[in-house]
Design a protein around this motif. Structure first.
Motif, mmCIF file in Angstrom:
data_model
loop_
_atom_site.group_PDB
_atom_site.id
_atom_site.type_symbol
_atom_site.label_atom_id
_atom_site.label_comp_id
_atom_site.label_asym_id
_atom_site.label_seq_id
_atom_site.Cartn_x
_atom_site.Cartn_y
_atom_site.Cartn_z
ATOM 1 N N ALA A 285 0.832 -1.204 0.000
ATOM 2 C CA ALA A 285 0.000 0.000 0.000
ATOM 3 C C ALA A 285 0.866 1.253 0.000
ATOM 4 O O ALA A 285 0.562 2.241 -0.684
ATOM 5 C CB ALA A 285 -0.930 -0.016 1.203
ATOM 6 N N SER A 286 1.964 1.227 0.774
ATOM 7 C CA SER A 286 2.858 2.382 0.828
ATOM 8 C C SER A 286 3.537 2.615 -0.522
ATOM 9 O O SER A 286 3.623 3.754 -1.002
ATOM 10 C CB SER A 286 3.907 2.166 1.922
ATOM 11 O OG SER A 286 4.860 3.206 1.915
ATOM 12 N N LEU A 287 4.006 1.538 -1.165
ATOM 13 C CA LEU A 287 4.654 1.680 -2.463
ATOM 14 C C LEU A 287 3.658 2.105 -3.536
ATOM 15 O O LEU A 287 4.000 2.880 -4.432
ATOM 16 C CB LEU A 287 5.314 0.358 -2.858
ATOM 17 C CG LEU A 287 6.576 -0.016 -2.062
ATOM 18 C CD1 LEU A 287 6.987 -1.445 -2.359
ATOM 19 C CD2 LEU A 287 7.717 0.943 -2.389
ATOM 20 N N GLU A 288 2.424 1.606 -3.427
ATOM 21 C CA GLU A 288 1.410 1.997 -4.410
ATOM 22 C C GLU A 288 1.086 3.479 -4.286
ATOM 23 O O GLU A 288 0.854 4.165 -5.287
ATOM 24 C CB GLU A 288 0.153 1.152 -4.219
ATOM 25 C CG GLU A 288 -0.858 1.318 -5.347
ATOM 26 C CD GLU A 288 -2.055 0.402 -5.188
ATOM 27 O OE1 GLU A 288 -2.607 -0.040 -6.214
ATOM 28 O OE2 GLU A 288 -2.438 0.147 -4.032
ATOM 29 N N SER A 289 1.069 4.004 -3.062
ATOM 30 C CA SER A 289 0.799 5.431 -2.872
ATOM 31 C C SER A 289 1.908 6.300 -3.452
ATOM 32 O O SER A 289 1.680 7.466 -3.770
ATOM 33 C CB SER A 289 0.627 5.727 -1.374
ATOM 34 O OG SER A 289 1.840 5.488 -0.674
#
Length: 663
Positions: free
Chosen positions: A327-331
């Motif tokens: 989720a952090s990398l996607e953001s």
């Protein structure tokens, strides 16, 4: 529902420890490499990393596989990945070797020595085969001349005639025959061997220059000294010479097999080490190096990160394991791969979803719903015990013969089982409703029940699609769209109230004041949808709205019309159930009509068999397409976008693409 949560992982440590970790990741089969810049972007290491451009182990592995091919031996089979791969896992004999002890230059020297030895065998075998072909051509030509009463030396030394012995491929032999029919050339085929035709070609001495160009154009392998030896009387011992060459060819052909058999364990270990290093560097190719350190980054399931840290603790104590949740990398703008994991029965229908598009990482996976709804729709429209069993049997036969892929065959078998179940509910066996009593209804006799049920199924299915869309919007925190859009909470409430108002009005059970309340609430919901952009902007100030007022107005009306058309579309469930019963009745009527002619019972049986084959094949295909339409258009259109990228881990077994590149 079934999209596996991913994590970004980077391993930074000494090169030999990184290689040992890569070997463990290959065995686990759940690591997809990515550029270290994704994980280390902006860090101090990112500017110092250099990425290797090629895998130098590819060449060594290709040479070893050529040697195995020459010897006719399969790949070493220790602890194979599966029963057919023939690819060894690293076992105890390999795990005791430290990567720091593996020298590419020494292994390259050993492989090149074996490769040179293989080239010597290949060249020797080719020379023997050419010599055998030359001697056999001389013998066959001499026998042909002797049968005509001509001594070979006379024709071979004639100044008026040019004779050439040689061999060429079957295709070039046909070309030569066509050309020779219009040229002063005579051809005598002698024998065929290993796809090549050996011939004797004659021409006048004055035509020799053009004759040589002609033979060169069809790539004829000319036996230069054959005619000179025949002219000198050198054909007397040809039979003994051929026996000797046959024995030599057999010994030379068996030499690689004998060598690999005598040195089996050494060669298996060499192949295992080279194969392992080739796979390790395939995984590390997108990684990088800086000094004596190496870095490998990639995607893997979050649940496997704990095992990775445990592996690092055992095999790589000086290696740092960096992880970051998906989720952090996607953001940050990274595109995460999609890995689907469903129950075995639902997994069969992942291909149906893939035909439309793979779900993106943050999207809901509809496979479980599709697995249930696909069987429901197909069985509803194609319910028949006999036809369902025939569909299962036909699918099994086509899969066995390779006419149908395994994924599609799995779906069709389940669809056939659903048709059998609905056939029991309908009491239908090959269109006959007299053999077994229906457990539910007979389509032809209970149309008044079948049609409302079909529409009711459509209403429930469309509502589920809208609910999944609301959930997806809530996960992305798009609250205005989730609440006020025509396919959000407000639109779903409007749809349900409009349906209830329509049904109650048709039944005539509504009082006037109740009708006015329904109309008022529907008008209020309609206004909420029309003013959805304004409401979303005022209630959720951080949420932007892209649509203009006019575009939004037309989108609301379009969505409301879609409610009507999508609901009406499910009438096809009842229509095709009736169509199936009607076609079967027509087949029975045709059978009865031909029964009155001479041999009527035979024709009756043929009509029944042919008619049911057409129903199973043609109507089965149409029902399959209509089922896909209900899934893709009516259901997926409500909430599903797709566009995901498949998770492709580097595996211990090489893919077909990798083998193709090596070849």
């Amino acid at each position: 529902m079934a999209v596996v949560r991913m994590a970004g992982v980077s391993l930074v440590g000494p090169r030999d420890e990184i290689e040992a970790m890569a070997l463990g990741l290959l065995k686990a089969g759940d690591f997809e490499p990515m550029s270290p810049e994704v994980m280390l972007s902006g860090g101090r290491l990112s500017s110092r990393i250099r990425t290797p451009q090629s895998n130098r182990w590819d060449v060594l592995l290709e040479k070893l596989e050529r040697l195995r091919g020459l010897a006719g031996t399969p790949a070493p089979g220790r602890r194979a990945l599966d029963g057919a791969s023939g690819v060894p896992f690293p076992d105890n004999s390999f795990s005791d070797v430290s990567f720091s002890e593996i020298s590419f230059s020494k292994l390259e020297e050993r492989v090149n020595r074996l490769s040179r030895l293989a080239e010597v065998w290949r060249a020797r075998l080719e020379h023997l085969r050419m010599e055998y072909g030359r001697c056999r051509a001389m013998l066959e030509f001499a026998r042909a001349l002797e049968a005509l009463g001509l001594p070979p030396s006379l024709l071979a030394s004639s100044p008026c005639c040019r004779v050439v012995l040689g061999s060429l491929t079957g295709e070039n032999w046909q070309r030569l025959r066509e050309i020779a029919s219009a040229a002063p050339v005579l051809l005598l085929p002698l024998f065929e061997n290993e796809g090549r035709t050996t011939v004797a070609a004659f021409c006048e001495a004055s035509y020799s220059a053009a004759f040589e160009k002609l033979l060169a154009g069809v790539h004829m392998r000319v036996f230069e000294t054959a005619m000179r030896e025949l002219a000198a009387g050198g054909g007397a011992q040809l039979s003994d010479r051929l026996d000797f060459l046959e024995a030599e060819i057999g010994r030379c052909r068996d030499m690689p097999t004998l060598y690999t058999g005598e040195n089996r364990f050494e060669l298996e270990r060499l192949y295992g080490v080279v194969y392992a290093m080739q796979r390790v560097y395939s995984l590390c190719r997108m990684g990088g190096e800086f000094g004596d350190m190496a870095v490998v980054s990639g995607w893997m399931p979050e649940e496997a990160c704990g095992e990775l840290r445990a592996l690092a603790g055992r095999e790589a104590p000086h290696t740092v394991v960096l992880t970051e949740d998906g989720a952090s990398l996607e953001s940050k703008g990274s595109e995460l791969p999609t890995l689907l994991r469903n129950a075995p029965v639902a997994r069969r229908f992942q291909e149906i979803v893939r035909l439309y598009s793979l779900p993106s990482y943050s999207e809901l996976d509809p496979t479980l719903v599709v697995s249930v709804s696909f069987c429901l729709f197909f069985g509803f429209m194609f319910g028949d015990v006999g036809h369902g069993l025939a569909l299962i049997l036909g699918t099994w036969l086509m899969e066995r013969r390779g006419w149908m892929g395994r994924a599609l065959a799995s779906v069709m078998k389940v669809a056939g089982a659903s048709a059998v179940l609905f056939g029991i509910l309908y009491g239908s066996v090959f269109g006959s409703e007299e053999l077994i009593p229906p457990l539910w209804i007979s389509p032809m006799k209970h149309v008044d029940t079948l049609l409302p049920v079909a529409v009711g199924v459509g209403i429930a299915f469309l509502s589920l699609g809208i609910l999944l869309r609301i959930r997806s919007l809530a996960r992305r925190r798009e609250w205005g769209e989730a609440l006020f859009s025509p396919e959000g909470v407000t639109g779903l409430a409007f749809y349900w109230l409009a349906l209830a108002f329509g049904v109650l009005s048709l039944e005539g059970t509504l009082a006037p004041w109740e009708s006015r309340i329904f109309i008022a609430v529907l008008a209020l919901l309609f206004c909420a949808m029309l003013l959805g952009n304004v409401l979303a902007r005022s209630m959720f100030r951080g949420e932007s709205v892209d649509e203009g007022g006019v575009v939004h107005l037309f989108s609301v009306f379009h969505a409301l019309l879609n409610f009507i058309s999508n609901t009406a579309s499910f009438v096809r469930l009842a229509a095709f159930a009736l169509n199936h019963a009607g076609l079967c009745a027509a087949v029975f009527m045709l059978g009865q009509m031909v029964e009155r002619v001479p041999g009527g019972k035979v024709f009756h049986a043929l009509v029944l068999v042919a008619g049911h084959i057409v129903i199973i094949g043609l109507e089965g295909l149409i029902v399959f397409i209509q089922t896909l339409r209900l899934e893709y258009y009516e259901f997926f259109g409500k909430f599903y976008h797709g566009g995901g990228r498949e998770f492709r881990p580097v595996l211990w077994r090489r893919s077909a693409q990798e083998r193709g590149r090596a070849d």
